[in-house]
Motif scaffolding. Sequence first.
Motif, PDB file in Angstrom:
ATOM      1  N   LYS A   1     -11.291  -9.788   1.356  1.00  0.00           N
ATOM      2  CA  LYS A   1     -10.616  -9.809   2.657  1.00  0.00           C
ATOM      3  C   LYS A   1     -11.083 -11.018   3.460  1.00  0.00           C
ATOM      4  CE  LYS A   1      -9.696  -4.873   3.054  1.00  0.00           C
ATOM      5  NZ  LYS A   1      -9.774  -3.637   3.868  1.00  0.00           N
TER       6      LYS A   1
ATOM      7  N   HIS B   1      -6.677   3.445  14.350  1.00  0.00           N
ATOM      8  CA  HIS B   1      -6.907   2.018  14.565  1.00  0.00           C
ATOM      9  C   HIS B   1      -5.880   1.400  15.505  1.00  0.00           C
ATOM     10  CE1 HIS B   1      -9.111   2.044  10.433  1.00  0.00           C
ATOM     11  NE2 HIS B   1      -9.823   2.600  11.402  1.00  0.00           N
TER      12      HIS B   1
ATOM     13  N   GLU C   1       0.458   3.650   3.244  1.00  0.00           N
ATOM     14  CA  GLU C   1      -0.813   3.597   3.966  1.00  0.00           C
ATOM     15  C   GLU C   1      -0.791   2.381   4.890  1.00  0.00           C
ATOM     16  OE1 GLU C   1      -4.156   4.762   1.863  1.00  0.00           O
ATOM     17  OE2 GLU C   1      -5.602   3.847   3.233  1.00  0.00           O
TER      18      GLU C   1
ATOM     19  N   GLU D   1      -2.383  -3.307  10.948  1.00  0.00           N
ATOM     20  CA  GLU D   1      -3.221  -2.125  11.158  1.00  0.00           C
ATOM     21  C   GLU D   1      -4.066  -2.229  12.429  1.00  0.00           C
ATOM     22  OE1 GLU D   1      -5.893  -1.361   7.901  1.00  0.00           O
ATOM     23  OE2 GLU D   1      -6.903   0.267   8.964  1.00  0.00           O
ATOM     24  N   TYR D   2      -4.703  -3.365  12.604  1.00  0.00           N
ATOM     25  CA  TYR D   2      -5.618  -3.541  13.722  1.00  0.00           C
ATOM     26  C   TYR D   2      -5.061  -4.490  14.791  1.00  0.00           C
ATOM     27  CZ  TYR D   2      -9.253  -1.541  10.617  1.00  0.00           C
ATOM     28  OH  TYR D   2     -10.003  -0.741   9.801  1.00  0.00           O
TER      29      TYR D   2
ATOM     30  N   VAL E   1      -3.639   0.445  -3.147  1.00  0.00           N
ATOM     31  CA  VAL E   1      -4.957   0.250  -3.774  1.00  0.00           C
ATOM     32  C   VAL E   1      -5.721   1.567  -3.899  1.00  0.00           C
ATOM     33  CG1 VAL E   1      -5.301  -2.173  -3.196  1.00  0.00           C
ATOM     34  CG2 VAL E   1      -5.915  -0.418  -1.508  1.00  0.00           C
ATOM     35  N   ASN E   2      -5.455   2.500  -2.994  1.00  0.00           N
ATOM     36  CA  ASN E   2      -5.970   3.861  -3.201  1.00  0.00           C
ATOM     37  C   ASN E   2      -4.993   4.492  -4.194  1.00  0.00           C
ATOM     38  OD1 ASN E   2      -8.116   3.663  -1.304  1.00  0.00           O
ATOM     39  ND2 ASN E   2      -6.607   3.884   0.333  1.00  0.00           N
TER      40      ASN E   2
ATOM     41  N   ARG F   1     -11.204  -5.850  -6.222  1.00  0.00           N
ATOM     42  CA  ARG F   1     -11.479  -6.031  -4.787  1.00  0.00           C
ATOM     43  C   ARG F   1     -12.970  -5.958  -4.454  1.00  0.00           C
ATOM     44  NH1 ARG F   1      -9.039  -2.375  -1.260  1.00  0.00           N
ATOM     45  NH2 ARG F   1      -8.190  -3.847   0.243  1.00  0.00           N
TER      46      ARG F   1
ATOM     47  N   ASP G   1     -13.316  -5.812   8.105  1.00  0.00           N
ATOM     48  CA  ASP G   1     -12.050  -5.176   7.754  1.00  0.00           C
ATOM     49  C   ASP G   1     -10.884  -5.592   8.633  1.00  0.00           C
ATOM     50  OD1 ASP G   1     -10.149  -3.592   6.623  1.00  0.00           O
ATOM     51  OD2 ASP G   1     -10.905  -1.699   7.386  1.00  0.00           O
ATOM     52  N   PHE G   2     -10.304  -6.748   8.419  1.00  0.00           N
ATOM     53  CA  PHE G   2      -9.039  -7.115   9.074  1.00  0.00           C
ATOM     54  C   PHE G   2      -9.057  -6.911  10.592  1.00  0.00           C
ATOM     55  CE2 PHE G   2      -7.004  -5.650   4.850  1.00  0.00           C
ATOM     56  CZ  PHE G   2      -7.009  -6.921   4.337  1.00  0.00           C
TER      57      PHE G   2
ATOM     58  N   PHE H   1     -13.945  -5.212  -1.423  1.00  0.00           N
ATOM     59  CA  PHE H   1     -14.025  -4.418  -0.192  1.00  0.00           C
ATOM     60  C   PHE H   1     -14.886  -3.185  -0.461  1.00  0.00           C
ATOM     61  CE2 PHE H   1     -12.067  -1.098   2.608  1.00  0.00           C
ATOM     62  CZ  PHE H   1     -12.471  -1.634   3.813  1.00  0.00           C
TER      63      PHE H   1
ATOM     64  N   GLU I   1     -14.841   3.403  -0.525  1.00  0.00           N
ATOM     65  CA  GLU I   1     -14.227   4.472   0.268  1.00  0.00           C
ATOM     66  C   GLU I   1     -13.821   5.662  -0.601  1.00  0.00           C
ATOM     67  OE1 GLU I   1     -11.105   2.381   2.478  1.00  0.00           O
ATOM     68  OE2 GLU I   1     -12.531   2.012   4.095  1.00  0.00           O
TER      69      GLU I   1
ATOM     70  N   TRP J   1       0.852  -1.195   0.000  1.00  0.00           N
ATOM     71  CA  TRP J   1       0.000   0.000   0.000  1.00  0.00           C
ATOM     72  C   TRP J   1       0.886   1.242   0.000  1.00  0.00           C
ATOM     73  CZ3 TRP J   1      -4.470  -1.263   4.036  1.00  0.00           C
ATOM     74  CH2 TRP J   1      -5.330  -2.233   3.464  1.00  0.00           C
TER      75      TRP J   1
HETATM   76  C1  BDP Z   1      -8.777  -0.384   5.580  1.00  0.00           C
HETATM   77  C2  BDP Z   1      -7.738   0.679   5.790  1.00  0.00           C
HETATM   78  C3  BDP Z   1      -7.636   1.653   4.655  1.00  0.00           C
HETATM   79  C4  BDP Z   1      -7.549   0.896   3.342  1.00  0.00           C
HETATM   80  C5  BDP Z   1      -8.745  -0.006   3.218  1.00  0.00           C
HETATM   81  C6  BDP Z   1      -8.694  -0.912   1.997  1.00  0.00           C
HETATM   82  O1  BDP Z   1      -8.035   1.360   6.982  1.00  0.00           O
HETATM   83  O2  BDP Z   1      -6.500   2.445   4.865  1.00  0.00           O
HETATM   84  O3  BDP Z   1      -7.475   1.758   2.262  1.00  0.00           O
HETATM   85  O4  BDP Z   1      -8.795  -0.881   4.305  1.00  0.00           O
HETATM   86  O5  BDP Z   1      -8.413  -2.079   2.174  1.00  0.00           O
HETATM   87  O6  BDP Z   1      -8.420  -1.454   6.390  1.00  0.00           O
HETATM   88  O7  BDP Z   1      -8.927  -0.461   0.875  1.00  0.00           O
END
Ligand code: BDP
Length: 670
Positions: A314, A496, A118, A347-348, A164-165, A279, A319-320, A281, A246, A110
């Motif tokens: 995922k 997080h 990220e 992240e988490y 991915v962003n 994806r 979300d993870f 997500f 998002e 990322w």
């Molecule tokens: C979340 C993250 C974010 C990611 C998003 C993703 O907080 O930063 O861009 O997933 O997977 O877990 O696209």
Amino acid sequence: ENGHKLWLRANSTIPVEVRCSKKSPTIDIAINELKNGWQGKAGQLIELKIVKDKLLKDDGFRINGATIQAKTDAGLLYGAFEILRRQHAGESIAEEIVNPSYNLRILNHWDNLDGSVERGYAGRSIFWRGIDSLEVTSGDLNLWKEYARANASVGINATVLNNVNASPSVLTTPVLERAKAVADVLRPCGIKTYLAVNFASPEVIGGLETADPFDPAVKAWWKEKVKEIYTLIPDFGGFLVKANSEGQPGPQNFGRNHADGANMMAEALEPYNGIVMWRAFVYDPSDEDRAKQAYNEFMPLDGQFHDNVIIQVKNGPIDFQPREPFSPLFGAMKKTTVMPELQVTMEYHGQSVHLVFLATMWEEFLKSETWQEGAGSTVARCTDGSIFNQKYSAIAGVANIGLDTNWCGHDFAQANWYAFGRQAWDHSISSAQIADEWLKLTFGPQNIDKETSSYDLEWNLSFLQPVKQMMLNSHEATVNYMMPLGLHHIFSAHAHYGPGPWWAPRGMRADWTPPYYHQADSLGIGFDRTALGSDAISQYHEPLAGQLADLNTCPEAYLLWFHHVSWDHKMKSNRTLWNELCYRYDEGVKQVREFQRVWDKAERFVDAERFAAVQHKLTEQGMNAQEWKDACLLYFQQFSKQPIPYELERPLFNLDELLERDRQRVRRSR
Ligand code: BDP
């Protein structure tokens, strides 16, 4: 000793002869590795052979004594690393065929083009340092080479170089030229390069008026762009896409669906055997339970995707989180290739501070029974091609790698990179085996008996066994002190990291705030996903759905994920839910305190630098765990109105204090 050598620290002085009738850059690497790492008989002749063998998959190999056979050059390289790993870990080498579980074992970085990462906790990007700084230095080349070697040593064969962003600029020519330079370094190690792309690229960098996937000019733009990429990178792997998620643009901006968008890109890539990883997500702030949305959006499209599209899902439906049940899309999309996405970066899970070995969580996930095609339809088998007829099989891990000297921020976070590779290669391997190997390779003594490959008894008893056990318990410990019994997403703000069950600023999207997920009130706690609630359970297959729906058969690990449960509900331990919650939080803190003891006792077996770094982080983890426990118990106590069982340690913080700390943290992060 600074951890930079990862699990690849063994050096050999034992002379060995290696022969192969074929020559290639990949085979040269295999030969060198064997020469530099051989721990077997001195003077041994090792033979590498390219063979035609129906039992072998492309990356698979056959080892037999000192012979390695494979269909491809990469297969020989993996065979070489297998032999070396076994030698260094003191394992036997019989005649064996070894094939990977997934064809595509891919890291997702990322990494942003400006060099930030990220959700990265290990320093800046190893690939990018800004769009005005694209020249390739010798430092870059060295680092990429080390990165490639580490990946090859655990069987990772693909990588996505950017977030991915995705910035549309990734597809501009100067940036593509740098991607080509990376690809050139990764190729000899068997690694293919992929890019994450922005759906609006034709508008933003192509000057078109639309990015509508049905527009002929848009299609032509993507075809031209793909052609340009393949001129630079002839074995380019394909695209990863986060669309209509998002705030990212996607086909829905033009009234089209995910299949329309993915197929348009798939057509452009198809002539080159490229693929699209699209994806799943997706979620928006509607009234629908967030856990249901991906399934709702993707199931109706099953069967509409081209065969070079893979839907990347995922592991869990949200979300993870520290622990989630598997996403109901696994096994449900029967006419579409689906790949799991795991998050290696933590992240988490306490980021680069907490010691959490994620292999046990991934093992639990991969072995989850979906029932989609009867007994034995585990997530692993629903995605590896053994149940469904699919052209590709793949698994992705969001990388935890950065410019930090030790690559991953925390010395033990290296184990998660290692574990991702090992499980992607062999999804039936046990977490204990992975931890065992990794510890031997990463912290093993130099004085291993070369003849018998056996480790010193004391090292084994006083270092390997306790530290391995610590790793194997570490994920459960984190779940205990952060979010036990199926609680999820009760972090503070966007970082997080710390606890924030109260966090719900005015005007904030409800599905981004903890109260949406824990639903605590005077009666109880948890998200009702039964038929009386959001009915997310109906997305699972029977008999699992029935098991989850019944309060008495729902696994307690997921209880508050699927049910709103009375504070007085009797748990398996015979405690009430409230008391059980208190016990779990308390247990989590105790576990980390135990990890501190284990590590301190291991001091004489570890070099000073890594010992101190890990010790320091464990101390912080201990304090964080206490904060999690106190914050969550004191906050939820406002609803349960019951005492924390008197036999448990009392809180060290008070709620006001914790709220103030949290406010400061949020302010600082702005
Ligand atoms: C979340 C993250 C974010 C990611 C998003 C993703 O907080 O930063 O861009 O997933 O997977 O877990 O696209």
